[in-house]
Design a protein around this motif. Structure first.
Motif, short mmCIF file in Angstrom:
data_model
loop_
_atom_site.label_atom_id
_atom_site.label_comp_id
_atom_site.label_asym_id
_atom_site.label_seq_id
_atom_site.Cartn_x
_atom_site.Cartn_y
_atom_site.Cartn_z
N GLN A 6 0.81 -0.75 -0.25
CA GLN A 6 0.05 0.31 0.03
C GLN A 6 0.55 0.61 -0.02
N LEU A 7 0.31 2.29 -0.43
CA LEU A 7 0.73 2.94 -0.63
C LEU A 7 0.48 4.50 0.18
N SER A 8 1.41 5.46 0.53
CA SER A 8 0.52 6.54 2.14
C SER A 8 -0.45 7.31 0.83
N ASN A 9 -1.36 7.71 1.48
CA ASN A 9 -2.88 8.02 1.04
C ASN A 9 -2.76 9.52 0.39
N ALA A 10 -1.09 10.41 1.07
CA ALA A 10 -0.91 11.76 0.10
C ALA A 10 0.84 11.17 0.27
N PRO A 11 1.53 11.78 -0.61
CA PRO A 11 3.12 12.33 -0.24
C PRO A 11 3.51 12.63 0.70
N ILE A 12 4.29 12.58 1.40
CA ILE A 12 5.31 13.11 2.78
C ILE A 12 5.94 14.65 2.30
N GLU A 13 6.17 15.69 2.80
CA GLU A 13 6.43 16.50 2.11
C GLU A 13 8.05 17.17 3.12
N ASN A 14 9.55 16.63 1.90
CA ASN A 14 10.88 17.78 2.77
C ASN A 14 10.76 16.34 3.55
N GLU A 15 10.52 15.07 3.59
CA GLU A 15 11.54 14.15 4.64
C GLU A 15 11.73 13.68 4.02
N GLN A 16 12.57 12.37 4.05
CA GLN A 16 12.87 11.69 3.31
C GLN A 16 12.15 9.82 3.99
N GLY A 17 11.42 9.97 2.08
CA GLY A 17 10.49 8.73 1.85
C GLY A 17 11.27 7.25 1.17
N SER A 18 10.66 6.29 0.79
CA SER A 18 11.39 5.41 0.17
C SER A 18 11.83 5.30 -1.05
N ILE A 19 10.97 6.24 -1.93
CA ILE A 19 10.64 7.31 -2.94
C ILE A 19 10.52 8.20 -2.74
N ILE A 20 11.73 9.07 -3.94
CA ILE A 20 11.68 10.92 -3.51
C ILE A 20 11.41 11.28 -5.24
N ILE A 21 10.63 12.23 -4.92
CA ILE A 21 10.64 12.68 -5.91
C ILE A 21 11.30 14.72 -6.15
N ASP A 22 11.85 14.99 -6.66
CA ASP A 22 12.60 15.88 -6.37
C ASP A 22 12.13 16.70 -7.52
N PHE A 23 11.37 18.28 -7.17
CA PHE A 23 11.09 18.94 -8.76
C PHE A 23 12.42 20.37 -8.42
N LEU A 24 13.28 19.86 -9.88
CA LEU A 24 13.52 20.76 -9.96
C LEU A 24 13.96 22.29 -11.73
N PRO A 25 14.35 23.17 -11.65
CA PRO A 25 13.99 22.68 -13.33
C PRO A 25 15.08 22.61 -13.96
#
Length: 299
Positions: free
Chosen positions: A132-151
């Protein structure tokens, strides 16, 4: 002469009485009423129109949902499954083994990014009977999968860092329809095996044990469907869907130009198959095909 006058008077009296009796039946002393015409204005209310007994089809038919219009066979689903779980030098199933996976967003993300990830993750949970995935992503913490938004300029610098590919782990660069860098996958390398391994999910002792299996760098300059596509596609990559298909243009895994924002019905069927109880991490292609053949035989 006088007698003649008297007789004439009497005659006139008799004639007047007879004339009165012939011309009126109204009793003496009673006036006959004058008839009156009365005008009445009537406001009519139209009767409600009755619906016909047999309904007619609307001029425009409502759009049908995929479940109403498409039913895929087991063979189609199995072939699609094999296409999207093998690829990019990964020859074994990489199924996330944990029961709960948390993803972390960081960088230049927006509220819309959080919302679409939350919707997708809750949909995923409906199709998965294991992880199961968390119901919502966590913000600015270390999860198992990181989604980093960069220019994009930052993504270009990452793409030129060849040391990561040769030393630190595996890097995959994805481009949009205009040739710009849309996203980069950087998979943490496993140091637990005798030789460096790029398997992102099954190396539980070091990669998952350390908490991070990979990072998705997303071009924060992108907007609209294109941005959504590369966010969801990246998350699916780290859930073990590393391949692609050339068969289904509406699939989020389609190898051609693709701005699909959510998995198609056959994609969800494959996700349900992956995160059921039959497919296990570490299976190779032959083992998967044999397992699917048994499933078809028993169904």
């Amino acid at each position: 002469m006088r007698e003649n006058i008297i007789w004439m008077g009497m005659l006139l009296l008799i004639l007047s009485i007879v004339s009165a009796g012939c011309t009126s039946s109204t009793p003496s002393g009673t006036l006959s009423p004058t008839p009156q015409i009365i005008y009445v204005t009537v406001t009519s209310t139209p009767a409600p129109s009755l619906a016909p007994e047999t309904s007619t089809l609307p001029t425009t038919l409502p759009a049908t949902t995929p479940t109403e219009s498409l039913i895929y066979t087991s063979d189609q689903i199995n072939k699609h499954f094999v296409d999207i779980v093998f690829g990019n030098d990964i020859s074994t199933i990489n199924k996330y083994p944990n029961t709960l996976v948390k993803d972390d967003v960081t960088g230049d993300f927006t509220a819309s990014d959080i919302n679409l990830l939350s919707i997708f993750q809750q949909q995923f949970n409906e199709y998965s009977s294991t992880t199961q995935l968390s119901n919502a992503p966590i913000e600015n913490e270390q999860g198992s999968i990181i989604i980093d938004f960069l220019p994009e300029s930052s993504l270009q610098n990452l793409a030129m860092d060849t040391s990561y590919t040769s030393t630190l782990g595996k890097q995959i660069i994805n481009k949009d329809s205009s040739g710009n860098i849309a996203s980069i996958y950087r998979t943490a390398i496993s140091q637990s095996s005798p030789s460096p391994s790029y398997t992102p999910l099954s190396a539980q002792t070091s990669v998952i044990g350390n908490g991070v299996i990979g990072t998705i760098y997303v071009n924060s300059d992108m907007t609209g469907d294109e941005r959504t596509h590369f966010i969801i596609r990246g998350l699916l990559y780290y859930l073990g869907f590393v391949g692609q298909t050339g068969t289904y243009p509406d699939s989020i895994f389609y190898s051609g130009q693709n701005n699909t924002t959510t998995p198609d019905l056959i994609d969800w069927d494959a996700i349900s198959l992956m995160y059921g109880n039959t497919i296990t991490s570490g299976m190779n292609l032959t083992q998967v095909e044999n397992t699917l053949l048994i499933l078809n035989t028993n169904s």
